[in-house]
Design a protein around this motif. Structure first.
Motif, PDB file in Angstrom:
ATOM      1  N   VAL B  66       0.871  -1.186   0.000  1.00  0.00           N
ATOM      2  CA  VAL B  66       0.000   0.000   0.000  1.00  0.00           C
ATOM      3  C   VAL B  66       0.901   1.226   0.000  1.00  0.00           C
ATOM      4  CG1 VAL B  66      -1.835   1.248   1.210  1.00  0.00           C
ATOM      5  CG2 VAL B  66      -1.758  -1.232   1.322  1.00  0.00           C
ATOM      6  N   ILE B  67       0.641   2.147  -0.883  1.00  0.00           N
ATOM      7  CA  ILE B  67       1.420   3.385  -0.881  1.00  0.00           C
ATOM      8  C   ILE B  67       0.554   4.548  -0.393  1.00  0.00           C
ATOM      9  CG2 ILE B  67       3.035   2.619  -2.653  1.00  0.00           C
ATOM     10  CD1 ILE B  67       1.579   4.345  -4.689  1.00  0.00           C
ATOM     11  N   GLU B  68       1.203   5.616  -0.039  1.00  0.00           N
ATOM     12  CA  GLU B  68       0.513   6.746   0.592  1.00  0.00           C
ATOM     13  C   GLU B  68      -0.636   7.262  -0.283  1.00  0.00           C
ATOM     14  OE1 GLU B  68       1.702   7.257   3.577  1.00  0.00           O
ATOM     15  OE2 GLU B  68       0.143   8.690   4.107  1.00  0.00           O
ATOM     16  N   ARG B  69      -0.316   7.548  -1.518  1.00  0.00           N
ATOM     17  CA  ARG B  69      -1.333   7.958  -2.485  1.00  0.00           C
ATOM     18  C   ARG B  69      -0.870   7.549  -3.877  1.00  0.00           C
ATOM     19  NH1 ARG B  69      -1.385  12.632   0.579  1.00  0.00           N
ATOM     20  NH2 ARG B  69      -0.028  13.759  -0.847  1.00  0.00           N
ATOM     21  N   GLN B  70      -1.779   7.036  -4.669  1.00  0.00           N
ATOM     22  CA  GLN B  70      -1.421   6.691  -6.044  1.00  0.00           C
ATOM     23  C   GLN B  70      -1.617   7.870  -6.992  1.00  0.00           C
ATOM     24  OE1 GLN B  70      -2.813   2.922  -7.610  1.00  0.00           O
ATOM     25  NE2 GLN B  70      -2.588   1.901  -5.644  1.00  0.00           N
ATOM     26  N   CYS B  71      -2.090   8.984  -6.465  1.00  0.00           N
ATOM     27  CA  CYS B  71      -2.326  10.151  -7.317  1.00  0.00           C
ATOM     28  C   CYS B  71      -1.221  11.198  -7.149  1.00  0.00           C
ATOM     29  CB  CYS B  71      -3.698  10.755  -7.015  1.00  0.00           C
ATOM     30  SG  CYS B  71      -3.943  11.199  -5.287  1.00  0.00           S
ATOM     31  N   ASP B  72      -0.082  10.787  -6.596  1.00  0.00           N
ATOM     32  CA  ASP B  72       1.064  11.685  -6.477  1.00  0.00           C
ATOM     33  C   ASP B  72       2.307  10.933  -6.928  1.00  0.00           C
ATOM     34  OD1 ASP B  72       0.487  14.327  -5.613  1.00  0.00           O
ATOM     35  OD2 ASP B  72      -0.100  13.520  -3.657  1.00  0.00           O
ATOM     36  N   ASN B  73       3.024  11.510  -7.879  1.00  0.00           N
ATOM     37  CA  ASN B  73       4.138  10.778  -8.479  1.00  0.00           C
ATOM     38  C   ASN B  73       5.254  10.441  -7.488  1.00  0.00           C
ATOM     39  OD1 ASN B  73       3.339  10.285 -11.130  1.00  0.00           O
ATOM     40  ND2 ASN B  73       3.701  12.416 -11.704  1.00  0.00           N
ATOM     41  N   GLU B  74       5.425  11.297  -6.458  1.00  0.00           N
ATOM     42  CA  GLU B  74       6.507  10.972  -5.521  1.00  0.00           C
ATOM     43  C   GLU B  74       6.242   9.669  -4.769  1.00  0.00           C
ATOM     44  OE1 GLU B  74       4.678  13.796  -5.582  1.00  0.00           O
ATOM     45  OE2 GLU B  74       4.726  14.803  -3.626  1.00  0.00           O
ATOM     46  N   ALA B  88       2.284  -8.480 -13.751  1.00  0.00           N
ATOM     47  CA  ALA B  88       1.161  -7.542 -13.828  1.00  0.00           C
ATOM     48  C   ALA B  88       0.936  -6.907 -12.463  1.00  0.00           C
ATOM     49  CB  ALA B  88      -0.109  -8.254 -14.286  1.00  0.00           C
ATOM     50  N   VAL B  89       0.277  -5.751 -12.477  1.00  0.00           N
ATOM     51  CA  VAL B  89      -0.006  -5.021 -11.234  1.00  0.00           C
ATOM     52  C   VAL B  89      -1.497  -4.694 -11.186  1.00  0.00           C
ATOM     53  CG1 VAL B  89       0.480  -2.943  -9.886  1.00  0.00           C
ATOM     54  CG2 VAL B  89       2.314  -4.025 -11.214  1.00  0.00           C
ATOM     55  N   ILE B  90      -2.104  -4.991 -10.042  1.00  0.00           N
ATOM     56  CA  ILE B  90      -3.510  -4.623  -9.819  1.00  0.00           C
ATOM     57  C   ILE B  90      -3.528  -3.405  -8.905  1.00  0.00           C
ATOM     58  CG2 ILE B  90      -5.713  -5.336  -8.837  1.00  0.00           C
ATOM     59  CD1 ILE B  90      -4.944  -8.225  -9.429  1.00  0.00           C
ATOM     60  N   SER B  91      -4.192  -2.349  -9.356  1.00  0.00           N
ATOM     61  CA  SER B  91      -4.335  -1.160  -8.514  1.00  0.00           C
ATOM     62  C   SER B  91      -5.691  -1.178  -7.838  1.00  0.00           C
ATOM     63  CB  SER B  91      -4.206   0.108  -9.361  1.00  0.00           C
ATOM     64  OG  SER B  91      -4.630   1.232  -8.601  1.00  0.00           O
ATOM     65  N   MET B  92      -5.679  -0.957  -6.529  1.00  0.00           N
ATOM     66  CA  MET B  92      -6.942  -0.875  -5.794  1.00  0.00           C
ATOM     67  C   MET B  92      -7.306   0.571  -5.478  1.00  0.00           C
ATOM     68  SD  MET B  92      -7.033  -4.241  -3.391  1.00  0.00           S
ATOM     69  CE  MET B  92      -8.819  -4.298  -3.408  1.00  0.00           C
ATOM     70  N   ALA B  93      -6.631   1.509  -6.143  1.00  0.00           N
ATOM     71  CA  ALA B  93      -6.968   2.927  -5.972  1.00  0.00           C
ATOM     72  C   ALA B  93      -8.159   3.275  -6.858  1.00  0.00           C
ATOM     73  CB  ALA B  93      -5.765   3.786  -6.340  1.00  0.00           C
ATOM     74  N   CYS B  94      -8.614   4.518  -6.754  1.00  0.00           N
ATOM     75  CA  CYS B  94      -9.648   4.998  -7.664  1.00  0.00           C
ATOM     76  C   CYS B  94      -9.077   5.007  -9.081  1.00  0.00           C
ATOM     77  CB  CYS B  94     -10.100   6.400  -7.257  1.00  0.00           C
ATOM     78  SG  CYS B  94      -8.825   7.654  -7.577  1.00  0.00           S
ATOM     79  N   GLY B  95      -9.867   5.403 -10.035  1.00  0.00           N
ATOM     80  CA  GLY B  95      -9.436   5.382 -11.428  1.00  0.00           C
ATOM     81  C   GLY B  95      -8.207   6.224 -11.713  1.00  0.00           C
ATOM     82  N   VAL B  96      -7.869   7.118 -10.796  1.00  0.00           N
ATOM     83  CA  VAL B  96      -6.676   7.946 -10.975  1.00  0.00           C
ATOM     84  C   VAL B  96      -5.413   7.098 -10.805  1.00  0.00           C
ATOM     85  CG1 VAL B  96      -5.407   9.960 -10.112  1.00  0.00           C
ATOM     86  CG2 VAL B  96      -7.915   9.985 -10.140  1.00  0.00           C
ATOM     87  N   GLY B  97      -5.437   6.205  -9.820  1.00  0.00           N
ATOM     88  CA  GLY B  97      -4.241   5.442  -9.460  1.00  0.00           C
ATOM     89  C   GLY B  97      -3.645   4.637 -10.595  1.00  0.00           C
ATOM     90  N   PHE B 100      -1.864   6.903 -13.105  1.00  0.00           N
ATOM     91  CA  PHE B 100      -0.557   7.423 -12.680  1.00  0.00           C
ATOM     92  C   PHE B 100       0.491   6.312 -12.747  1.00  0.00           C
ATOM     93  CE2 PHE B 100      -0.187  11.765 -10.774  1.00  0.00           C
ATOM     94  CZ  PHE B 100      -1.360  12.256 -11.299  1.00  0.00           C
ATOM     95  N   LEU B 101       0.092   5.108 -12.345  1.00  0.00           N
ATOM     96  CA  LEU B 101       1.029   3.975 -12.399  1.00  0.00           C
ATOM     97  C   LEU B 101       1.403   3.665 -13.847  1.00  0.00           C
ATOM     98  CD1 LEU B 101      -0.665   1.608  -9.769  1.00  0.00           C
ATOM     99  CD2 LEU B 101       1.466   2.867  -9.468  1.00  0.00           C
ATOM    100  N   SER B 102       0.407   3.627 -14.703  1.00  0.00           N
ATOM    101  CA  SER B 102       0.636   3.286 -16.113  1.00  0.00           C
ATOM    102  C   SER B 102       1.534   4.311 -16.796  1.00  0.00           C
ATOM    103  CB  SER B 102      -0.709   3.180 -16.842  1.00  0.00           C
ATOM    104  OG  SER B 102      -0.531   2.670 -18.133  1.00  0.00           O
ATOM    105  N   GLU B 103       1.358   5.582 -16.423  1.00  0.00           N
ATOM    106  CA  GLU B 103       2.191   6.634 -17.013  1.00  0.00           C
ATOM    107  C   GLU B 103       3.618   6.583 -16.473  1.00  0.00           C
ATOM    108  OE1 GLU B 103      -1.745   9.431 -17.315  1.00  0.00           O
ATOM    109  OE2 GLU B 103       0.028  10.329 -16.401  1.00  0.00           O
ATOM    110  N   ALA B 104       3.768   6.203 -15.202  1.00  0.00           N
ATOM    111  CA  ALA B 104       5.102   6.161 -14.600  1.00  0.00           C
ATOM    112  C   ALA B 104       5.893   4.938 -15.048  1.00  0.00           C
ATOM    113  CB  ALA B 104       4.979   6.167 -13.070  1.00  0.00           C
ATOM    114  N   TYR B 105       5.169   3.846 -15.340  1.00  0.00           N
ATOM    115  CA  TYR B 105       5.848   2.588 -15.699  1.00  0.00           C
ATOM    116  C   TYR B 105       5.268   2.062 -17.012  1.00  0.00           C
ATOM    117  CZ  TYR B 105       7.034   3.084 -10.776  1.00  0.00           C
ATOM    118  OH  TYR B 105       7.474   3.573  -9.568  1.00  0.00           O
TER     119      TYR B 105
END
Lengths: 101, 222
Positions: B66-74, B88-97, B100-105
């Motif tokens: 679990v990370i602090e927020r998936q809507c912040d790049n840091e 593969a990675v499953i995100s349990m964040a809202c649609g924003v998460g 952000f993950l897909s754009e970063a990786y």
């Protein structure tokens, strides 16, 4: 546990993940919870795990909720027998966990 | 906060059935508060995936974090050292998460585990209701801070429609007619004449109709 209200979904799932053939939760009689609704909350969590098992393609009967008082030792033994009969009829879990037979 | 509901487990299983080594990533933000993507839910999904994989005779490798927020790049950046180890990675964040993950990786596969529903709040333990539609131009000061855009099924601006009955919307018995509430509050405060004010047609360009939106704090942005 002092109250089945402390039972969480993850506790039940971890048991199945580790190869348990069946899991049952024995809580106080409904309406008799010292913490008011602990056994009601446990029942909802058991129902959730039944749904997870069904979604995965396992028998929901592998998890059950029973209610009895701490003075009902004979009933506790009966419940254990009932659960064993249910699991024996279903057969071993298809999950090969660290504690599987 | 942003409210989300869990996707059906079977939908998630179908999404990731081709992958053996999976990371489930939760978020400590809104989805933790609405009990859909925090540490508990992440562990439950991880265990469910493990049981499903082991049942099929496989040796799945499912991890959870679990990370602090998936809507912040840091915070998203904190996954950099480990994320390549997974299929593969499953995100349990809202649609924003997941975005952000897909754009970063860009090389990794990401899948959403929740359906993001609305901006709202808890009205009872385990019950959330919509309160804001994020239309971009707030007008609730005209309506005693009760929003007819988000809470009227037709987003009406000049009073209830004929579907209002006993304070309930015809859309659902669970849905309060917010116009009934607004009118009653105005009457109770002796300010019903407030509602004679003609509302201009709403400018929807600040809502989704204007396309994807951006918000800039001049004092912070470079």
């Amino acid at each position: 546990m002092p109250c089945t209200g402390r039972v969480d979904i993850i506790h039940l799932l971890n048991a199945f993940e580790d190869g348990a053939d069946g899991v049952y939760v024995a809580g106080c009689l409904e309406g008799e919870c010292h913490f008011s609704t602990g056994n009601i909350k446990a029942r909802k969590k058991v129902a959730y795990v039944k749904k997870v098992l069904a979604d995965i393609g396992m028998e929901p009967e592998r998890v059950a909720m029973y209610n009895l008082s701490s003075a009902q030792g004979q009933r506790f033994a009966e419940i254990a027998g009932e659960m064993v009969d249910t699991i024996t009829a279903l057969g071993p879990t298809p999950v090969k966990g660290s504690n599987a037979a | 906060m942003i409210v989300a509901d869990p996707k059906p487990l079977q939908e998630i299983l179908a999404m990731v059935e081709a992958y053996k080594k999976i990371l489930v990533v939760g978020c400590k933000g809104c989805v933790t508060v609405c009990n859909v993507g925090g540490i508990k839910e992440v562990e439950v999904l991880r265990a469910s995936l493990m049981i499903n994989g082991k049942k099929a005779g496989a040796s799945p490798e499912i991890d959870a974090t679990v990370i602090e927020r998936q809507c912040d790049n840091e915070y998203v950046e904190q996954l950099r050292d480990t994320i390549d180890a997974y299929d593969a990675v499953i995100s349990m964040a809202c649609g924003v998460g997941p975005q952000f993950l897909s754009e970063a990786y860009p090389e990794q596969m990401f899948f959403p585990a929740v359906n993001t529903t609305f901006y709202g709040g808890a009205v009872a333990h385990g019950v959330w209701e919509e309160r804001c539609a994020g239309c971009g131009t707030c007008i609730i000061h005209h309506f005693d801070s009760l929003c007819p855009i988000a809470r009227c099924a037709k987003s009406l601006l000049h009073g209830p429609c004929g579907g209002s009955s006993d304070g309930v919307c015809e859309v659902s018995k669970e849905t309060v007619c917010i116009w009934d509430t607004i009118v009653k509050k105005k009457m109770a405060q002796g300010r019903l004449e407030d509602l004679f004010v003609l509302q201009e047609p709403k400018d929807w360009r600040t809502a989704r109709d204007g396309g994807p939106r951006r918000s800039i704090r001049e004092t912070l942005a470079d």
